[in-house]
Design an enzyme around this catalytic site. Structure first.
Site, PDB file in Angstrom:
ATOM      1  N   ASN A  29       0.822  -1.218   0.000  1.00 17.91           N
ATOM      2  CA  ASN A  29       0.000   0.000   0.000  1.00 17.91           C
ATOM      3  C   ASN A  29       0.852   1.263   0.000  1.00 17.91           C
ATOM      4  OD1 ASN A  29      -2.254  -1.601   0.014  1.00 17.91           O
ATOM      5  ND2 ASN A  29      -2.744  -1.271   2.169  1.00 17.91           N
ATOM      6  N   GLN A  30       1.977   1.219   0.694  1.00 20.28           N
ATOM      7  CA  GLN A  30       2.894   2.362   0.673  1.00 20.28           C
ATOM      8  C   GLN A  30       3.453   2.573  -0.725  1.00 20.28           C
ATOM      9  OE1 GLN A  30       5.611   1.119   3.753  1.00 20.28           O
ATOM     10  NE2 GLN A  30       4.539   2.249   5.374  1.00 20.28           N
ATOM     11  N   LEU A  31       3.811   1.483  -1.393  1.00 17.77           N
ATOM     12  CA  LEU A  31       4.311   1.578  -2.763  1.00 17.77           C
ATOM     13  C   LEU A  31       3.246   2.155  -3.692  1.00 17.77           C
ATOM     14  CD1 LEU A  31       6.239  -1.800  -3.122  1.00 17.77           C
ATOM     15  CD2 LEU A  31       7.242   0.486  -3.252  1.00 17.77           C
ATOM     16  N   ASP A  66       3.677   0.448 -10.149  1.00 21.42           N
ATOM     17  CA  ASP A  66       2.364  -0.185 -10.056  1.00 21.42           C
ATOM     18  C   ASP A  66       2.480  -1.702 -10.174  1.00 21.42           C
ATOM     19  OD1 ASP A  66      -0.560   0.043  -9.961  1.00 21.42           O
ATOM     20  OD2 ASP A  66      -0.475  -0.743 -11.991  1.00 21.42           O
ATOM     21  N   ASP A  69       4.149  -3.140  -6.483  1.00 21.28           N
ATOM     22  CA  ASP A  69       3.316  -3.330  -5.292  1.00 21.28           C
ATOM     23  C   ASP A  69       2.572  -4.662  -5.327  1.00 21.28           C
ATOM     24  OD1 ASP A  69       1.439  -2.733  -7.220  1.00 21.28           O
ATOM     25  OD2 ASP A  69       0.672  -0.935  -6.259  1.00 21.28           O
ATOM     26  N   GLY A  70       2.076  -5.030  -6.512  1.00 18.54           N
ATOM     27  CA  GLY A  70       1.389  -6.313  -6.638  1.00 18.54           C
ATOM     28  C   GLY A  70       2.319  -7.491  -6.438  1.00 18.54           C
ATOM     29  N   ARG A  74       2.118 -10.441  -3.570  1.00 22.38           N
ATOM     30  CA  ARG A  74       2.098 -11.879  -3.861  1.00 22.38           C
ATOM     31  C   ARG A  74       3.225 -12.604  -3.148  1.00 22.38           C
ATOM     32  NH1 ARG A  74       0.370  -9.743  -8.785  1.00 22.38           N
ATOM     33  NH2 ARG A  74       2.483  -9.605  -9.619  1.00 22.38           N
ATOM     34  N   ASP A  87      -5.298   0.269  -5.026  1.00 23.70           N
ATOM     35  CA  ASP A  87      -4.514   0.233  -6.259  1.00 23.70           C
ATOM     36  C   ASP A  87      -5.355   0.673  -7.453  1.00 23.70           C
ATOM     37  OD1 ASP A  87      -1.998  -0.603  -7.683  1.00 23.70           O
ATOM     38  OD2 ASP A  87      -3.390  -1.990  -8.645  1.00 23.70           O
ATOM     39  N   ASP A  91      -4.857   4.027  -9.759  1.00 26.46           N
ATOM     40  CA  ASP A  91      -4.703   3.916 -11.213  1.00 26.46           C
ATOM     41  C   ASP A  91      -5.615   4.899 -11.932  1.00 26.46           C
ATOM     42  OD1 ASP A  91      -2.810   1.956 -10.962  1.00 26.46           O
ATOM     43  OD2 ASP A  91      -4.131   0.289 -11.495  1.00 26.46           O
TER      44      ASP A  91
END
Length: 219
Positions: A29-31, A66, A69-70, A74, A87, A91
């Site tokens: 979330n920070q990213l 973007d 962060d995902g 994971r 996220d 976007d």
């Protein structure tokens, strides 16, 4: 389109960065928030003032977070529903800021014809609608994978157009925006058709809370 096929090659670069973020105890979330803030800031500061090459390079670099962060989520066992919502929200904000800044520059610095400004506005609106159709379709249980122009394509085409224009290539941004406008309209229709062909498309929805659900006895 690239969203489905471009992730595996990109992971070669993204995964080492994601591992570093985990070691530094940076959360997904920070990213997401840092990436969105930097992308919006660069777009709104550099594009309207005509610093197109730097805008293209830095916006592309920060938007690439973007993917990180995902990947971090994971690697840590999966992201949260709030993280996915955050996220998606960021976007939409960054897409709006990018095409809003491009439109501002077209009007006040590029002396663009009205038709090109309209194409840029189409890109801005369609970027939101494309994502909304997918989200609403998936919420209804439809499979909404793919599409001609998704977020990676929007970023790549628009930023390449900006960068080439900054280098003095004539009509680069014109071609980019017209291509994106046409492709985005097609993608909206494509996703609506996709939803309409779903086996669940003709199922009835529940009435909103407080609304009368059955009018069969109404005279």
């Amino acid at each position: 389109m690239l969203g489905l096929h471009g992730r595996k090659p990109a992971q070669v670069i993204v995964e080492p960065v994601a591992k570093l973020m985990i070691k530094l105890k940076v959360t997904p979330n920070q990213l997401t928030l840092v990436s969105a803030g930097l992308t919006v800031g660069v777009a709104l500061l550099l594009i309207p003032t005509g610093h197109l090459i730097w805008a293209a390079v830095l916006t592309g670099l920060f938007a690439a977070f973007d993917m990180i962060d995902g990947t971090v989520a994971r690697m840590q066992g999966g992201g949260t529903k709030f993280g996915a919502t955050l996220d998606a929200t960021c976007d939409r904000i960054t897409d709006g800021a990018l095409f809003g800044a491009i439109t501002w520059w077209l009007v006040y610095s590029y002396d663009a014809p009205q038709a090109l400004v309209a194409a840029s506005l189409v890109c801005l609106v369609a970027s939101q609608v494309i994502s909304y159709v997918k989200a609403r379709g998936e919420a209804s249980g439809f499979t909404m994978d793919g599409g001609l122009v998704e977020r990676p394509e929007r970023l790549i085409v628009s930023l390449v157009g900006l960068g080439l224009t900054g280098m003095g290539v004539p009509y680069a941004i014109d071609v980019a925006l017209w291509a994106l406008a046409a492709g985005s309209i097609y993608t909206v229709v494509q996703r609506l058709v996709m939803a309409g062909k779903s086996p669940l498309a003709k199922e009835f929805t529940k009435a909103p809370a407080g609304a009368k659900a059955d009018y069969s006895n109404t005279k």
